[in-house]
Motif scaffolding. Structure first.
Motif, PDB file in Angstrom:
ATOM      1  N   VAL A 268      23.157 -10.807  17.890  1.00  0.00           N
ATOM      2  CA  VAL A 268      22.103 -11.837  17.861  1.00  0.00           C
ATOM      3  C   VAL A 268      22.271 -12.789  19.038  1.00  0.00           C
ATOM      4  O   VAL A 268      21.299 -13.150  19.718  1.00  0.00           O
ATOM      5  CB  VAL A 268      22.144 -12.614  16.522  1.00  0.00           C
ATOM      6  CG1 VAL A 268      21.246 -13.843  16.583  1.00  0.00           C
ATOM      7  CG2 VAL A 268      21.695 -11.711  15.390  1.00  0.00           C
ATOM      8  N   PHE A 269      23.506 -13.178  19.286  1.00  0.00           N
ATOM      9  CA  PHE A 269      23.824 -14.083  20.388  1.00  0.00           C
ATOM     10  C   PHE A 269      23.367 -13.477  21.719  1.00  0.00           C
ATOM     11  O   PHE A 269      22.725 -14.140  22.538  1.00  0.00           O
ATOM     12  CB  PHE A 269      25.335 -14.331  20.373  1.00  0.00           C
ATOM     13  CG  PHE A 269      25.789 -15.409  21.304  1.00  0.00           C
ATOM     14  CD1 PHE A 269      25.323 -16.708  21.172  1.00  0.00           C
ATOM     15  CD2 PHE A 269      26.703 -15.140  22.318  1.00  0.00           C
ATOM     16  CE1 PHE A 269      25.737 -17.703  22.029  1.00  0.00           C
ATOM     17  CE2 PHE A 269      27.124 -16.130  23.181  1.00  0.00           C
ATOM     18  CZ  PHE A 269      26.641 -17.412  23.044  1.00  0.00           C
ATOM     19  N   ILE A 270      23.667 -12.200  21.902  1.00  0.00           N
ATOM     20  CA  ILE A 270      23.278 -11.514  23.149  1.00  0.00           C
ATOM     21  C   ILE A 270      21.743 -11.510  23.282  1.00  0.00           C
ATOM     22  O   ILE A 270      21.187 -11.793  24.339  1.00  0.00           O
ATOM     23  CB  ILE A 270      23.847 -10.071  23.184  1.00  0.00           C
ATOM     24  CG1 ILE A 270      25.365 -10.129  23.299  1.00  0.00           C
ATOM     25  CG2 ILE A 270      23.241  -9.250  24.319  1.00  0.00           C
ATOM     26  CD1 ILE A 270      26.077  -8.814  23.065  1.00  0.00           C
ATOM     27  N   PHE A 271      21.064 -11.207  22.179  1.00  0.00           N
ATOM     28  CA  PHE A 271      19.599 -11.200  22.205  1.00  0.00           C
ATOM     29  C   PHE A 271      19.029 -12.579  22.510  1.00  0.00           C
ATOM     30  O   PHE A 271      18.066 -12.706  23.255  1.00  0.00           O
ATOM     31  CB  PHE A 271      19.047 -10.669  20.869  1.00  0.00           C
ATOM     32  CG  PHE A 271      18.601  -9.241  20.971  1.00  0.00           C
ATOM     33  CD1 PHE A 271      17.268  -8.914  21.154  1.00  0.00           C
ATOM     34  CD2 PHE A 271      19.524  -8.219  20.916  1.00  0.00           C
ATOM     35  CE1 PHE A 271      16.861  -7.598  21.268  1.00  0.00           C
ATOM     36  CE2 PHE A 271      19.126  -6.899  21.024  1.00  0.00           C
ATOM     37  CZ  PHE A 271      17.794  -6.586  21.205  1.00  0.00           C
ATOM     38  N   LEU A 272      19.642 -13.607  21.897  1.00  0.00           N
ATOM     39  CA  LEU A 272      19.127 -14.966  22.113  1.00  0.00           C
ATOM     40  C   LEU A 272      19.225 -15.358  23.585  1.00  0.00           C
ATOM     41  O   LEU A 272      18.402 -16.109  24.090  1.00  0.00           O
ATOM     42  CB  LEU A 272      19.880 -15.964  21.237  1.00  0.00           C
ATOM     43  CG  LEU A 272      19.479 -15.960  19.758  1.00  0.00           C
ATOM     44  CD1 LEU A 272      20.363 -16.900  18.952  1.00  0.00           C
ATOM     45  CD2 LEU A 272      18.010 -16.353  19.585  1.00  0.00           C
ATOM     46  N   ILE A 273      20.243 -14.820  24.269  1.00  0.00           N
ATOM     47  CA  ILE A 273      20.396 -15.151  25.688  1.00  0.00           C
ATOM     48  C   ILE A 273      19.431 -14.325  26.550  1.00  0.00           C
ATOM     49  O   ILE A 273      18.699 -14.860  27.377  1.00  0.00           O
ATOM     50  CB  ILE A 273      21.860 -14.904  26.151  1.00  0.00           C
ATOM     51  CG1 ILE A 273      22.794 -15.906  25.444  1.00  0.00           C
ATOM     52  CG2 ILE A 273      21.990 -15.037  27.669  1.00  0.00           C
ATOM     53  CD1 ILE A 273      24.249 -15.613  25.645  1.00  0.00           C
TER      54      ILE A 273
END
Lengths: 285, 235
Positions: A268-273
């Motif tokens: 999720v963190f990677i996607f948010l970035i």
């Protein structure tokens, strides 16, 4: 081992899709991030446990539990959430739904204690698929989840009421101009979301524990899935649920199941970035 | 006989008063235009009629029913339909779906005849029936917005600046369509800035300034009144 990965991935994915579908629907139609969504899952599981252990037949217990969570969902939307939405501050809704979920958690802890419970399987017969023995309870959860998702998609796309949901999700004001009672659509959508989360809570109860904190992990997973799929996108949520379900099976297979939530959050963190709009990139009910 | 009667309405956004004691009547079967510059309260007037804004004061009657402060969806179902500012289409739905959604509360058998009716008004829409509304040009979107409002089969059609942001040739096509609607006997209340477009299709006109009606009368009166045309319309 590969067959196990395939089958467990499909089962996990279908349950996640069921939960995420409701979460996504509430956001897509009403624009509400409902942090109470995981609590419906918990309430339904506890209620079905309570009714079954009180001697009420399984089918009636399930129907009663689902009706109660649907009414709970409708009530929450009709009164506090719509009231807060009229105030125009979405942060109030976040705080209210999160606070209510914690309240429900402590209420059930008070009523049932901190012990873990489960209920008898709705379907006992194990089945061999691709050489792997699949317990009846897990197969039942998969079949119910898939059928429910298909029925919800048909309801939204094929019925008159579903078309009103579609119209509201695209433009609330325009929907009202063509005669749609959008407040009622919000209430029905929340009730439907509660039903989906409740069904998930009930079908997992025979093989996962019922406990007062089960809502939080579920909420985190549903949230992760809808962010990955694109907030408010139903096709995106379903694709993301299958991605996350298989990822969970893969992590369990090559590492340990206790690390699945960490891997979820990293994704999720990677996607948010790099792609904050998610897989689908826009709201598509 | 007036189908819509607005009496001494005060309306606006929070503390900002936009309509300041506005009164207006629309005759059944006629096309009434409200002309006025930006910020005079034209869109606010339509939002107040359709219930999006609740007036602070005054009354609105549709036929003999008081509709002041009623919900938008109820007003729509009573037979008041708005083609709003900015068109507000359902962008991911096709032209056909946009139009059909407006017939949700009518009999299924009427759908086809209504579709034929709007395709007769805007033939271009028939060729674009399966195109997603959000991918169409501004003029085509305006046609869909008006057609969607007509699909409800309203007793009064409200049009919010249908010419806004469109090239002259497209404006002509839009107003040709509105004229066809008028010829069926439908009551129309249209708010516009472009007086040259709206005057030929209107039976009566009101001039709105600072939230009040400054002048009302029929088109020929306005055409013959040079000072009025110069002062308010710049014609």
């Amino acid at each position: 081992m590969f067959a196990n990965f395939l089958i467990n991935g499909a089962i996990n994915s279908s349950i996640y899709a069921l939960i995420a579908l409701g979460f996504s629907l509430t956001f897509g139609v009403a624009g509400i991030v409902n942090l109470y969504h995981g609590a419906y899952y918990m309430v339904a599981a506890y209620l079905v446990y309570f009714f079954i252990t009180s001697g009420i037949p399984s089918f009636i217990s399930v129907v009663l539990s689902l009706l109660i969570v649907m009414v709970l969902g409708a009530f929450l939307m009709k009164y506090p959430i719509l009231y807060l939405q009229k105030k125009g501050e979405s942060i109030y809704i976040l705080i209210f739904t999160l606070g209510s979920a914690y309240f429900t958690q402590y209420l059930f802890k008070l009523l049932f204690g901190a012990s873990y419970y489960s209920i008898p399987s709705f379907y006992d017969k194990s089945t061999k698929i691709l050489g792997e023995v699949i317990p009846g309870s897990r197969l039942f959860a998969f079949i119910v989840s898939v059928i429910t998702i298909i029925l919800v998609l048909l309801f939204i796309n094929k019925t008159k009421f579903g078309k009103q949901i579609l119209a509201t999700s695209q433009d609330k004001y325009a929907a009202e101009l063509v005669g749609v009672n959008t407040s009622m659509i919000f209430v029905v959508t929340m009730s439907l979301a509660a039903l989906l989360s409740g069904i998930a809570g009930i079908v997992i109860s025979p093989f996962l524990s019922i406990s007062p904190n089960m809502w939080l992990t579920t909420l985190l997973k549903a949230f992760s899935i809808v962010i990955l799929g694109g907030l408010g996108s139903i096709p995106g949520s379903i694709i993301a649920a299958f991605f996350m379900g298989y990822l969970e099976s893969f992590v369990s297979l090559v590492w340990t199941s206790s690390m699945t939530e960490v891997v979820f959050l990293v994704i999720v963190f990677i996607f948010l970035i790099f792609r904050p709009t998610g897989i689908m990139g826009k709201k598509t009910i | 006989m007036s189908i819509l009667k607005i009496t001494d309405v005060v309306s606006g956004y929070g503390k900002a008063i936009v309509l300041d004691g506005l009164s207006l009547e629309v005759e059944e079967g006629k096309c009434h235009a409200v002309l006025g510059p930006n910020g005079s309260g034209k869109s606010t007037l339509l939002k107040t009629i359709t219930g999006t804004l609740k007036p602070y004061k005054g009354e609105i009657y549709f036929k003999d029913s008081k509709i002041t402060g009623m919900n938008t969806f109820k007003i729509s179902r009573m037979g008041i339909s708005l083609s709003p500012e900015g068109r507000r289409l359902f962008p991911d739905l096709t032209v056909k779906q946009n139009l059909e959604i407006a017939t949700m509360f009518t009999q299924d058998k009427e759908k086809e005849s209504k579709l034929e009716f709007v395709f007769n008004i805007f033939p271009r829409l028939k060729d674009r029936i399966n195109q997603k509304a959000g991918t169409m040009s501004g003029g085509e979107q305006q046609m869909v917005a008006i057609a969607r409002a007509i699909m409800i089969d309203p007793e009064i059609l409200l049009l919010d600046e249908p010419s806004m942001g469109l090239a002259h040739i497209i404006k002509e096509q839009i107003f040709e369509g509105i004229n066809k609607i008028k010829e069926t006997g439908k009551t129309i209340l249209i708010v516009e800035q472009d007086a040259t477009m709206v005057m030929p299709i209107s039976d009566s006109i009101s001039i709105l300034e600072h939230g009040r009606i400054k002048w009302s009368g029929n088109v020929s009166e306005l055409e013959n009144n040079d000072s009025l045309r110069n002062s308010y319309l710049g014609l």
